[in-house]
Design a protein around this motif. Structure first.
Motif, mmCIF file in Angstrom:
data_model
loop_
_atom_site.group_PDB
_atom_site.id
_atom_site.type_symbol
_atom_site.label_atom_id
_atom_site.label_comp_id
_atom_site.label_asym_id
_atom_site.label_seq_id
_atom_site.Cartn_x
_atom_site.Cartn_y
_atom_site.Cartn_z
ATOM 1 N N THR A 172 0.808 -1.230 0.000
ATOM 2 C CA THR A 172 0.000 0.000 0.000
ATOM 3 C C THR A 172 0.840 1.279 0.000
ATOM 4 O O THR A 172 0.307 2.363 0.181
ATOM 5 C CB THR A 172 -0.965 0.029 1.208
ATOM 6 N N GLY A 188 -0.843 1.602 6.356
ATOM 7 C CA GLY A 188 -1.769 1.273 5.282
ATOM 8 C C GLY A 188 -2.181 -0.175 5.370
ATOM 9 O O GLY A 188 -1.914 -0.977 4.474
ATOM 10 N N ASP A 189 -2.805 -0.514 6.483
ATOM 11 C CA ASP A 189 -3.252 -1.888 6.737
ATOM 12 C C ASP A 189 -4.258 -1.833 7.869
ATOM 13 O O ASP A 189 -3.986 -1.253 8.919
ATOM 14 C CB ASP A 189 -2.054 -2.760 7.130
ATOM 15 N N SER A 190 -5.414 -2.454 7.663
ATOM 16 C CA SER A 190 -6.497 -2.297 8.635
ATOM 17 C C SER A 190 -6.175 -2.909 9.997
ATOM 18 O O SER A 190 -6.770 -2.522 10.999
ATOM 19 C CB SER A 190 -7.787 -2.898 8.084
ATOM 20 N N GLY A 226 -5.871 1.728 10.773
ATOM 21 C CA GLY A 226 -5.485 1.522 9.388
ATOM 22 C C GLY A 226 -5.927 2.680 8.516
ATOM 23 O O GLY A 226 -6.931 3.333 8.786
ATOM 24 N N ILE A 227 -5.150 2.939 7.467
ATOM 25 C CA ILE A 227 -5.451 4.051 6.557
ATOM 26 C C ILE A 227 -5.282 3.581 5.108
ATOM 27 O O ILE A 227 -4.665 2.553 4.853
ATOM 28 C CB ILE A 227 -4.529 5.272 6.822
ATOM 29 N N GLY A 228 -5.818 4.360 4.180
ATOM 30 C CA GLY A 228 -5.648 4.078 2.760
ATOM 31 C C GLY A 228 -4.367 4.701 2.235
ATOM 32 O O GLY A 228 -3.674 5.431 2.954
ATOM 33 N N THR A 229 -4.083 4.433 0.976
ATOM 34 C CA THR A 229 -2.820 4.898 0.395
ATOM 35 C C THR A 229 -2.745 6.424 0.275
ATOM 36 O O THR A 229 -1.675 7.006 0.468
ATOM 37 C CB THR A 229 -2.601 4.215 -0.970
ATOM 38 N N SER A 230 -3.862 7.090 -0.015
ATOM 39 C CA SER A 230 -3.846 8.565 -0.063
ATOM 40 C C SER A 230 -3.421 9.116 1.291
ATOM 41 O O SER A 230 -2.713 10.119 1.392
ATOM 42 C CB SER A 230 -5.222 9.118 -0.411
ATOM 43 N N GLU A 231 -3.880 8.446 2.361
ATOM 44 C CA GLU A 231 -3.520 8.885 3.711
ATOM 45 C C GLU A 231 -2.071 8.538 4.048
ATOM 46 O O GLU A 231 -1.402 9.279 4.779
ATOM 47 C CB GLU A 231 -4.497 8.272 4.727
ATOM 48 N N GLN A 289 -8.765 13.298 10.121
ATOM 49 C CA GLN A 289 -9.661 12.265 10.631
ATOM 50 C C GLN A 289 -10.810 12.866 11.415
ATOM 51 O O GLN A 289 -10.608 13.783 12.217
ATOM 52 C CB GLN A 289 -8.907 11.314 11.572
ATOM 53 N N ARG A 311 -12.905 1.518 14.231
ATOM 54 C CA ARG A 311 -11.721 2.209 13.713
ATOM 55 C C ARG A 311 -10.471 1.645 14.378
ATOM 56 O O ARG A 311 -9.407 1.596 13.790
ATOM 57 C CB ARG A 311 -11.866 3.694 14.063
#
Lengths: 465, 196
Positions: free
Chosen positions: A36, A127-129, A143-148, A160, A229
């Motif tokens: 990610t 980048g991992d839940s 966990g966060i997404g790639t944009s984050e 957030q 979360r």
């Protein structure tokens, strides 16, 4: 005003708020892996900027790596490209990488705590839940997404919305053969795979207090499986003793200062949660899932629900799951055949898990119908297992210890469960195809996995204890 | 850099009335090996969409020419599980601009908004009304108006409002990007670091 533990950590990390919008949250620690992060680094390059605080990020390849012959070049070209890209990106930006042959390589959520990179009171993202794992140390970790990931690399902050707060208290004493994994599968089966959505969960109560750090990590790890979360546990002596002396842990006077602060990391007695749930540890038995989300679980002596027990609006989804799993409604779990056993992942790939599994199979033999993959969560776990002779105990019972990585938990590498086969897995997700196209996953504890591995059937581990 | 602007969308929709659609279904892990953001649409719902021989499964809605459009309508708890942003990229890359559900998983919602894909949460009964309208006429259209925060089923005139964070709404309406904003306040971040 009285604050929860979550409020204390969150509020002290808010750089600024956006009117009617999210908070700008400062991040103390950032973990990255090969899957990610490449697009995030590409984003930085496109903007022509560098990593803002490289010393606050560490990297390791884990999702994609083979669990045999790690000293050889990775055979899968795409996997190799991702791992090479991570090496190249981290080198260029001055980020610490624990590569495939490093003694510190492993699953991100196993190595963070092992290195003492994870410490109480911190904000931690990846980048991992399953970043929620680090909450076991009294951290706000999610966990966060790639944009984050790109936001954190560029500014050490994410935007957030503050989640609501839930406390789950488990008091009492766990029965024989009942472990942390069973506690969390029990909670999820009670509140469903979406019951925690929008919340950050604090786990409390005497049953949680008695757990080791490994057990607490297993619990917090699966917070995301009920949609939360993240989850966290107030740090105590168990936590401090675990952190002390590790590579990144504070030393000397700095340790004393930090320790004094960490001891303040508790929810105030009159703090208010948006939701409170309570369970009795004595009500929990070894758990196993029967369906295609982690909320579809029952006690091991229980049965799959009958269709008439399922609310009408959920029946389509339930029947789809039953069809995928090849199970009949209303049937007992005990005695169902098992083809594969997977022990590992960021949920149950730590030394305590390997010890439990090995102690159970000692003096017994692996069932000939079962293929077993025992995968340590990290190089350090592997080394410790060798030091303790766990590899020999396993070998005598017909099992083999593989090399560290995420492995069959998400089957990005070659460790794929074949179509239609049943796997008892200590990992965290039983989604369709999660462990390989058509694979049928039953989530359970290392003990329940061990019982299945020696009998070739779903078996109550308590029968052997 | 910016995301695509979003104001109003009028389109037919693709119904997927399954609950708990997790991100492993949206894009299985074995297709996450790319190092760019492109091309994930090809593997959207891969194992529901194609059989072992990579032939399209005729019973899956994306393979049914009766349904088309830029709006995906899905069951409760859409996007649960893994944080992979690839799920949002795959949905967007396939051509969808809106996902409607009665409940979204948190991380997916953030990922979608960061990529100009609008997650619209409606009530269970309104979701049922949309599915009913599409069931009786697959060509029936929905209007999604971000400015008014409203979804309308054009064939019946039924409408419902939806919530969205005002900051995120402004970003989408104008095509702003979170990273641009964060970079603009770097000095504030440096000041903050001095206190910790």
């Amino acid at each position: 005003m009285a604050k929860t533990l979550f409020d204390k950590i969150w509020d002290s990390h808010v750089v600024t708020g956006i009117k009617d919008g999210p908070a700008v949250l400062y991040i103390d620690r950032h973990l990255i892996h090969e899957v990610t992060s490449p697009q995030a680094f590409a984003g930085l390059d496109k903007r022509g900027i560098r990593v803002f605080r490289p010393e606050k990020t560490v990297a390791t390849p884990d999702h994609n790596v083979p669990t045999v012959n790690q000293h050889l070049t990775i055979q899968d070209l795409l996997s190799r490209t991702q791992v090479d890209k991570l090496t190249e990106n981290t080198k260029r930006h001055g980020v610490q990488l624990y590569g495939l042959n490093s003694p510190n390589q492993g699953i991100v959520h196993v190595i963070g705590p092992e290195l003492g990179f994870t410490q109480p009171g911190m904000t931690i993202v990846c980048g991992d839940s399953h970043t929620s794992t680090h909450g076991a140390f009294g951290c706000v970790a999610f966990g966060i997404g790639t944009s984050e990931v790109e936001m954190v690399l560029a500014t050490q902050c994410v935007l957030q919305q503050k989640p609501r707060k839930m406390r789950i208290t488990i008091d009492g004493t766990l029965g024989k053969g009942v472990t942390a994994k069973d506690i969390i599968l029990y909670i999820i089966s009670n509140i469903s795979a979406s019951g925690g959505t929008g919340y950050f969960i604090e786990y409390a109560g005497s049953a949680i207090r008695r757990l080791s750090m490994e057990g607490r990590m297993t619990i917090c790890n699966m917070s995301i499986e009920m949609g939360a979360r993240g989850g966290l546990i107030s740090p105590d002596d168990t936590t401090f003793n675990y952190v002390k002396g590790r590579e990144f842990a504070p030393k000397g006077a700095e340790w004393d200062k930090k320790l004094a602060y960490w001891k303040t990391l508790v929810s105030d007695p009159d703090a208010v949660f948006d939701q409170e749930l309570r369970y009795d540890a004595a009500d929990i038995e070894p758990m196993i899932t029967y369906g295609t989300n982690p909320g579809m679980g029952v006690g091991i002596t229980g049965s799959i629900p009958a269709l008439s027990d399922i609310p009408e609006t959920n029946r389509l989804t339930f029947e789809k799951a039953m069809h995928y799993m090849g199970f009949e409604n209303g049937t007992a779990m005990l005695g169902k055949p098992v083809d594969f056993v997977f022990v590992g992942s960021c949920t149950n790939g730590r030394i305590e898990d390997l010890r439990e599994f090995a102690a159970f199979v000692k003096g017994k033999k692996k069932s000939p119908r079962v293929t077993a993959w025992i995968v340590p969560g990290s190089r350090q776990v592997e080394k410790q297992a060798l030091n303790e002779g766990i590899d020999k105990m396993l070998a005598e019972a017909g099992f083999e210890l593989r090399q560290p990585g995420c492995s069959a938990c998400l089957a990005m590498n070659d460790d794929k469960i074949p179509e239609g086969k049943y796997a008892v897995s200590t990992s965290n997700r039983n989604f369709e195809g999660r462990q390989g196209p058509g694979a049928r996953t039953l989530l359970a504890s290392p003990l329940t996995a061990a019982a299945a591995a020696v009998t070739g059937r779903i078996t109550d581990p308590r029968d052997f204890l | 850099m910016s995301v695509d602007k979003f104001t109003t969308l009028t389109s037919a929709c693709v119904p997927l009335p399954i609950e708990n659609v997790d991100t492993d279904q949206i894009i299985p892990a074995r297709f996450l090996k790319a190092t760019t953001r492109d091309g994930f649409g090809e593997n959207l719902f891969r194992d529901w969409r194609y059989d072992k021989e990579n032939k399209p499964k005729s019973d899956f809605v994306l393979n049914n020419p009766t349904y088309s459009g830029k709006i995906l309508v899905a069951g409760r708890n859409f996007g649960s599980g893994s944080s992979r942003e690839h799920a949002a990229w795959a949905i967007f890359d396939h051509g969808f601009r809106v996902v409607i559900s009665s409940f979204f998983a948190d991380i997916f919602k953030n990922n979608a908004l960061n990529n100009g894909l609008l997650p619209v949460q409606v009530s269970g009964s309104f979701l049922a009304a949309i599915l009913k309208a599409v069931g009786s006429d697959p060509a029936s259209k929905l209007e999604v108006n971000l400015e008014k925060q409203e979804v309308t089923i054009l064939s019946t005139g039924q409408k419902e409002g939806f919530d969205i964070n005002i900051y995120k709404k402004t970003c989408l309406l104008n095509g702003y990007d979170d990273i641009d904003y964060l970079l603009s306040i770097r000095e504030k971040i440096v000041e903050f670091e001095k206190k910790i």
